[in-house]
Write an enzyme that holds these catalytic residues in place. Structure first.
Site, PDB file in Angstrom:
ATOM      1  N   ASP A  28      31.991  -3.776 -28.450  1.00 16.57           N
ATOM      2  CA  ASP A  28      31.646  -5.127 -28.031  1.00 16.57           C
ATOM      3  C   ASP A  28      33.098  -5.725 -27.512  1.00 16.57           C
ATOM      4  O   ASP A  28      34.083  -5.749 -28.317  1.00 16.57           O
ATOM      5  CB  ASP A  28      31.241  -5.836 -29.291  1.00 16.57           C
ATOM      6  CG  ASP A  28      30.463  -6.982 -28.683  1.00 16.57           C
ATOM      7  OD1 ASP A  28      29.127  -7.044 -29.321  1.00 16.57           O
ATOM      8  OD2 ASP A  28      30.613  -7.809 -27.932  1.00 16.57           O
TER       9      ASP A  28
ATOM     10  N   ASP B  64      29.003  -6.768 -21.520  1.00 18.89           N
ATOM     11  CA  ASP B  64      30.321  -6.751 -22.346  1.00 18.89           C
ATOM     12  C   ASP B  64      30.022  -5.976 -23.590  1.00 18.89           C
ATOM     13  O   ASP B  64      30.732  -6.140 -24.492  1.00 18.89           O
ATOM     14  CB  ASP B  64      30.637  -8.192 -22.768  1.00 18.89           C
ATOM     15  CG  ASP B  64      29.665  -8.864 -23.636  1.00 18.89           C
ATOM     16  OD1 ASP B  64      28.267  -8.146 -23.770  1.00 18.89           O
ATOM     17  OD2 ASP B  64      29.958 -10.060 -24.369  1.00 18.89           O
ATOM     18  N   GLU B  65      29.001  -4.824 -23.652  1.00 20.63           N
ATOM     19  CA  GLU B  65      28.929  -4.116 -24.761  1.00 20.63           C
ATOM     20  C   GLU B  65      28.157  -2.649 -24.312  1.00 20.63           C
ATOM     21  O   GLU B  65      27.347  -2.666 -23.546  1.00 20.63           O
ATOM     22  CB  GLU B  65      27.966  -4.882 -25.679  1.00 20.63           C
ATOM     23  CG  GLU B  65      26.743  -5.089 -25.365  1.00 20.63           C
ATOM     24  CD  GLU B  65      25.924  -5.727 -26.488  1.00 20.63           C
ATOM     25  OE1 GLU B  65      25.568  -5.186 -27.550  1.00 20.63           O
ATOM     26  OE2 GLU B  65      25.376  -7.132 -26.298  1.00 20.63           O
TER      27      GLU B  65
END
Length: 395
Positions: A9, A105-106
């Site tokens: 993350d 974003d992950e």
DNA sequence: TCTGGGGTCCTAGGACCC
DNA sequence: TCTGGGGTCCTAGGACCC
């Protein structure tokens, strides 16, 4: 073989990119989402310095301005965030052949069987974190577990720059150590229902039999809760989605009631969706419209046609028809949204050949225009009505 | 404080059919 | 007269996530 997953993350991603790109922002509270005075904006991402003032994602920007008036405010540069995201996903690809990107974003990395190559998972994760930092200047948090669900929760536990490993066999104990708010997939509504049922901790849920949970929460949520508090290893993520959709919506600074303004907004949204349909080489038979009124009540309509949406005009006409069907005359409109649902690849055979010849021709012309814009983004061809409006591909 | 934008998935009710 | 049961598909609304 025991599975090993990383969930990685990126920490306060948008805010961190801004601080990296603009050294003057570093160490300062920074808020991505809008500028002070922007009506109806919300916080997209707050830097950790801003979070110290109580600012967080999804908070109305006006509130964030009150809490932290001296913060740096930016609207955000999403093209730049996508670029950095792609760079980081590439790094992940060097660690695992099986990277499941969950959002900008992950991502999950299936690290099963990489131990001989890289060494112990924890060391590998530390190395990955260092490489991301060296190459992009950003920090990430990593969760390691044999269960994807547990890895996902673990990555969030020690942000920023965290590294949390849950040993195989320790999943259940890990889940039982968590407060209910940490359960991923359990939002405010389900929290409330849990509370009403007298379940205040993960252990409370764990104590209940499956049939009892399904009788209270329904088959699906009940089974999910049962598995979640056990850190069940076969809760999978990143399965291929069944129904793709492409949508565009806008919240207006001031509520709309004027029909011309409404139509102009619909035209812009329709053009936006069709442009992306073109770029992604997909088509759709189903058009959906969303109206949010001034009192925040939200209604939607959709219709599936016998032929696919062919061009922006076609989309616009279908949206107008849906609007007329659903709109309560006189009510102020705060948001309009438009979508194509059940989107399919254009390589699929067309279900029906009811193509109107004129429609087909217009679709071809539109394709040609899009192709020119893709080649030379400075070329701008669009309806006179939309001049001065923000249309993709018309920079 | 007054609530973004882009998504996915689930549920419940109605239509329709056998 | 006053109406079964099951399956499937569609739609609207809602929950949740980043």
């Amino acid at each position: 073989m025991e599975k090993v997953y990383f969930h990685v993350d990126l920490d306060a991603f948008f805010a961190s990119v801004e601080q990296h790109d603009t050294p003057a922002y570093r160490g300062k509270p920074l808020i991505v989402g809008g500028l002070p005075g922007d009506r109806r904006a919300v916080v997209s991402t707050a830097s950790y310095e801003a979070r110290a003032y109580g600012v967080h994602s999804a908070m109305p920007l006006s509130r964030a301005v009150q809490l932290c008036p001296h913060a740096v405010f930016v609207r955000g540069n999403y093209a730049r965030y996508r670029e950095v995201s792609a760079q980081i996903m590439d790094i992940f690809g060097a660690y695992s052949p099986d990277v499941i990107q969950m959002s900008i974003d992950e991502a999950f990395l299936d690290m099963t069987g990489t131990e001989r190559l890289f060494g112990a998972p924890r060391d590998t994760a530390a190395q990955l974190k260092q490489q991301v930092r060296d190459e992009t200047g950003l920090t990430v948090s990593v969760g390691i577990s044999a269960s994807m669900y547990v890895a996902k929760i673990a990555s969030g536990l020690h942000k920023p720059d965290g590294l949390t490993e849950v040993p195989a066999g320790g999943e259940e104990q890990f889940m039982l150590s968590l407060p209910l708010e940490k359960l991923w997939g359990v939002g405010t509504k389900t929290q409330e229902r849990l509370k009403n049922a007298g379940l205040r901790t993960t252990a409370d849920i764990h104590n209940k039999q499956l049939p009892l949970l399904t009788s209270i929460f329904g088959q699906n949520t009940g089974t999910f809760l049962y598995n979640a508090v056990r850190g069940n290893k076969d809760m999978k993520f990143g399965e291929e989605a069944k129904n793709h959709s492409i949508s565009s919506e806008e919240t207006f600074d001031f509520d709309l009631t004027d029909r011309y303004a409404i139509d102009t907004a619909l035209m812009k949204l329709a053009a936006n969706v069709l442009y992306r349909m073109h770029r992604e080489k997909v088509r759709s038979y189903t058009v959906a419209l969303k109206i949010r009124y001034e009192d925040f009540t939200t209604v939607s309509v959709q219709a599936t046609g016998s032929s696919p949406v062919t061009n922006a005009d076609d989309m616009f006409e279908r949206c107008k028809a849906l609007f007329s069907k659903k709109y309560t005359a006189g009510k102020g409109i705060r948001l309009l949204g438009v979508a194509c649902e059940n989107v399919e690849s254009r390589s699929e055979p067309v279900q029906q050949s009811l193509f109107d010849f004129g429609e087909e021709k217009r679709a071809k012309v539109e394709e040609a225009v899009y192709a020119m814009q893709d080649k030379n983004p400075r070329i701008s061809i669009r309806k006179a009505r939309l001049f001065g409006k923000d249309i993709p591909g018309s920079s």
